[in-house]
Design a protein around this motif. Structure first.
Motif, PDB file in Angstrom:
ATOM      1  N   ARG A   1       7.253  79.720  69.748  1.00 57.24           N
ATOM      2  CA  ARG A   1       8.535  79.568  70.430  1.00 57.24           C
ATOM      3  C   ARG A   1       9.704  79.976  69.526  1.00 57.24           C
ATOM      4  O   ARG A   1      10.681  80.563  69.990  1.00 57.24           O
ATOM      5  CB  ARG A   1       8.706  78.128  70.910  1.00 57.24           C
ATOM      6  CG  ARG A   1       7.795  77.786  72.085  1.00 57.24           C
ATOM      7  CD  ARG A   1       8.047  76.392  72.651  1.00 57.24           C
ATOM      8  NE  ARG A   1       7.216  76.171  73.844  1.00 57.24           N
ATOM      9  CZ  ARG A   1       7.506  76.593  75.054  1.00 57.24           C
ATOM     10  NH1 ARG A   1       8.631  77.270  75.254  1.00 57.24           N
ATOM     11  NH2 ARG A   1       6.709  76.361  76.075  1.00 57.24           N
TER      12      ARG A   1
ATOM     13  N   ASN B   1      17.630  84.583  62.748  1.00 57.71           N
ATOM     14  CA  ASN B   1      16.953  84.161  63.977  1.00 57.71           C
ATOM     15  C   ASN B   1      17.778  83.148  64.756  1.00 57.71           C
ATOM     16  O   ASN B   1      18.433  82.279  64.183  1.00 57.71           O
ATOM     17  CB  ASN B   1      15.586  83.544  63.641  1.00 57.71           C
ATOM     18  CG  ASN B   1      14.601  84.577  63.167  1.00 57.71           C
ATOM     19  OD1 ASN B   1      14.533  85.667  63.709  1.00 57.71           O
ATOM     20  ND2 ASN B   1      13.832  84.245  62.135  1.00 57.71           N
TER      21      ASN B   1
ATOM     22  N   GLU C   1      19.307  77.135  75.592  1.00 52.54           N
ATOM     23  CA  GLU C   1      18.747  78.281  74.878  1.00 52.54           C
ATOM     24  C   GLU C   1      19.322  78.320  73.470  1.00 52.54           C
ATOM     25  O   GLU C   1      20.440  77.861  73.229  1.00 52.54           O
ATOM     26  CB  GLU C   1      19.074  79.589  75.612  1.00 52.54           C
ATOM     27  CG  GLU C   1      20.568  79.851  75.758  1.00 52.54           C
ATOM     28  CD  GLU C   1      20.846  81.141  76.498  1.00 52.54           C
ATOM     29  OE1 GLU C   1      20.034  82.061  76.411  1.00 52.54           O
ATOM     30  OE2 GLU C   1      21.904  81.219  77.155  1.00 52.54           O
TER      31      GLU C   1
ATOM     32  N   GLY D   1      13.704  76.060  71.266  1.00 51.27           N
ATOM     33  CA  GLY D   1      14.300  76.167  69.946  1.00 51.27           C
ATOM     34  C   GLY D   1      14.271  74.842  69.220  1.00 51.27           C
ATOM     35  O   GLY D   1      13.529  73.928  69.579  1.00 51.27           O
TER      36      GLY D   1
ATOM     37  N   GLU E   1      11.954  75.145  76.683  1.00 51.77           N
ATOM     38  CA  GLU E   1      13.152  75.515  77.439  1.00 51.77           C
ATOM     39  C   GLU E   1      13.636  74.414  78.390  1.00 51.77           C
ATOM     40  O   GLU E   1      14.761  74.460  78.878  1.00 51.77           O
ATOM     41  CB  GLU E   1      12.929  76.813  78.225  1.00 51.77           C
ATOM     42  CG  GLU E   1      11.787  76.770  79.216  1.00 51.77           C
ATOM     43  CD  GLU E   1      10.454  77.127  78.591  1.00 51.77           C
ATOM     44  OE1 GLU E   1       9.513  77.414  79.354  1.00 51.77           O
ATOM     45  OE2 GLU E   1      10.339  77.111  77.349  1.00 51.77           O
TER      46      GLU E   1
ATOM     47  N   ASN F   1       8.456  84.112  67.978  1.00 48.06           N
ATOM     48  CA  ASN F   1       7.979  85.162  68.887  1.00 48.06           C
ATOM     49  C   ASN F   1       8.672  85.085  70.246  1.00 48.06           C
ATOM     50  O   ASN F   1       8.133  85.558  71.249  1.00 48.06           O
ATOM     51  CB  ASN F   1       6.456  85.060  69.063  1.00 48.06           C
ATOM     52  CG  ASN F   1       5.728  85.338  67.761  1.00 48.06           C
ATOM     53  OD1 ASN F   1       6.124  86.212  66.984  1.00 48.06           O
ATOM     54  ND2 ASN F   1       4.661  84.587  67.495  1.00 48.06           N
ATOM     55  N   ALA F   2       9.841  84.461  70.251  1.00 47.84           N
ATOM     56  CA  ALA F   2      10.706  84.429  71.438  1.00 47.84           C
ATOM     57  C   ALA F   2       9.982  83.921  72.681  1.00 47.84           C
ATOM     58  O   ALA F   2      10.080  84.506  73.756  1.00 47.84           O
ATOM     59  CB  ALA F   2      11.292  85.817  71.695  1.00 47.84           C
ATOM     60  N   LYS F   3       9.255  82.820  72.533  1.00 47.90           N
ATOM     61  CA  LYS F   3       8.531  82.249  73.669  1.00 47.90           C
ATOM     62  C   LYS F   3       9.334  81.185  74.420  1.00 47.90           C
ATOM     63  O   LYS F   3       8.817  80.529  75.311  1.00 47.90           O
ATOM     64  CB  LYS F   3       7.198  81.636  73.179  1.00 47.90           C
ATOM     65  CG  LYS F   3       6.255  82.638  72.522  1.00 47.90           C
ATOM     66  CD  LYS F   3       5.801  83.703  73.489  1.00 47.90           C
ATOM     67  CE  LYS F   3       4.769  84.626  72.841  1.00 47.90           C
ATOM     68  NZ  LYS F   3       4.338  85.702  73.732  1.00 47.90           N
TER      69      LYS F   3
ATOM     70  N   LYS G   1      21.549  90.256  67.480  1.00 50.22           N
ATOM     71  CA  LYS G   1      20.090  90.323  67.624  1.00 50.22           C
ATOM     72  C   LYS G   1      19.683  91.075  68.885  1.00 50.22           C
ATOM     73  O   LYS G   1      18.708  91.835  68.882  1.00 50.22           O
ATOM     74  CB  LYS G   1      19.505  88.910  67.629  1.00 50.22           C
ATOM     75  CG  LYS G   1      17.986  88.883  67.431  1.00 50.22           C
ATOM     76  CD  LYS G   1      17.496  87.469  67.251  1.00 50.22           C
ATOM     77  CE  LYS G   1      15.993  87.421  67.051  1.00 50.22           C
ATOM     78  NZ  LYS G   1      15.559  88.003  65.776  1.00 50.22           N
TER      79      LYS G   1
END
Length: 363
Positions: free
Chosen positions: A218, A142, A152, A226, A204, A221-223, A265
């Protein structure tokens, strides 16, 4: 529930067996996971069956695959993990590295085409238990770490573990993520509905996220957003954590030719593996100094550190590895604490694959 060590082991074995993992591979995988739970690293033990079940359903895992040696250059070996879970490959790799170190003074095994392997410290301890110095790194699946000055995530938590034997002391064992916190610890806080410490997870815009469910969303679930590198901010040295993460990736992934997750990914096809890489090294101190001299000096140095005057009375200075050893003794006696939400997930996963639910509380 405070589950007994035996029932946690039996539960993992029941699920892995129902998934079709061979008995010997399942035994090693369960051993690594249970020892991790006993040492208080709840993020990498039985709670991982949730992620592994999702990967299995997606067709990513080859549960019956065995690692294959692709290249043997004497002290250095390249191994293909077979797109299986990484526990057995890394365990096999460290055993091989220890044997190489006895013959050559040092043994290195780099693994490609693997998956998550649990806690790096387990494999480093294998080396110290054999009288060797151990170094272990791994890449990750991940994208969680936001590089210093970045907006990011581009790297994983990329762990580093190091262990060294000491004659009359417990071994020195450093096991660390190169992020401020391991991503799966956020999962643990999510399961416990416990607020996140400020600074673990950033959105972000770089604003701290303390809600555990938003933080989990976040990260997994790729919201957006990081985890900060070790150090937290540039002023506090986050560039060091960022650099260590890339160092771990170079050894574990670039060296054996495993994937760079920031590229892989995005283009990974359904059912394709994560192609995680691992690096394990065993160094024989007896090849450099007379037998036992390193271990004796190591023990003496640890004793000096333990004698440090504490800042707070009654709170002694510890050595890396002490908290895990103390927690292991406590959990063997009192059981492994499992949140109700995790127990419910394990029950559901067991039912879904036809495995018995055998978790039991300590009597």
């Amino acid at each position: 529930m405070h589950a007994s060590e035996a029932s946690v082991r039996a539960q993992i074995l029941a699920i892995l067996g129902a998934w079709g993992m061979p008995q010997d591979i399942a035994a090693v995988t369960a051993e690594v996971m249970v020892e991790t739970d006993l040492m208080g690293i709840d993020s990498h033990g039985i709670s991982m069956v949730m992620m592994y079940d999702g990967m299995r359903r997606d067709g990513q895992l080859k549960l019956d695959a065995r690692p294959i040696v692709e290249r043997d250059a004497g002290a250095v070996v390249l191994m293909d993990g077979g797109a299986a879970l990484g526990h057995f490959a890394c365990w096999s790799g460290m055993r091989l590295a220890i044997g190489k170190a006895r013959a050559h003074g040092v043994g290195i095994v780099a693994v490609r085409n693997s998956h998550h392997f649990g806690a790096a410290g387990y494999y480093a301890r294998m080396a110290s238990d054999a009288g060797m110095i151990g170094l272990v790194t791994s890449s990750a699946r991940n994208l969680l770490m936001v590089p210093t000055r970045g907006a990011e995530p581009m790297l994983g938590t990329n762990p580093i573990a190091f262990a060294a034997p000491a004659a009359s002391e417990r071994p020195f064992v450093l096991d660390m993520a190169t992020t401020t916190v391991a991503g799966n610890k956020v999962k643990v806080y999510h399961l416990k509905d416990k607020p996140l410490p400020e600074g673990w997870v950033l959105d972000e815009a770089g604003t701290p996220v303390v809600d555990p469910h938003e933080g989990y969303d976040r990260l997994f679930n790729a919201k957006g957003g990081g985890i900060s590198p070790l150090g937290g901010t540039a002023a506090m040295g986050s560039h060091k954590g960022y650099g260590l993460a890339m160092m771990a990736h170079v050894l574990a992934a670039t060296l054996p030719g495993a994937a760079f997750p920031a590229v892989h990914k995005a283009r990974r096809a359904p059912g394709e593996g994560d192609d995680i890489g691992h690096f394990v090294m065993a160094l024989n101190p007896g090849a450099i100094r007379e037998e036992g001299a390193f271990e004796a000096q190591m023990a003496a140095e640890i004793a000096v550190l333990r004698g440090t005057r504490p800042a707070e009375q009654g709170v002694p200075v510890m050595i890396p590895g002490d908290p895990e050893d103390s927690e292991r003794a406590r959990r063997l006696a009192q059981g492994i604490p499992l949140p109700d939400a995790l127990v419910a997930h394990v029950r559901e996963i067991a039912a879904g694959c036809g495995a018995a639910f055998v978790l039991e509380a300590v009597a």
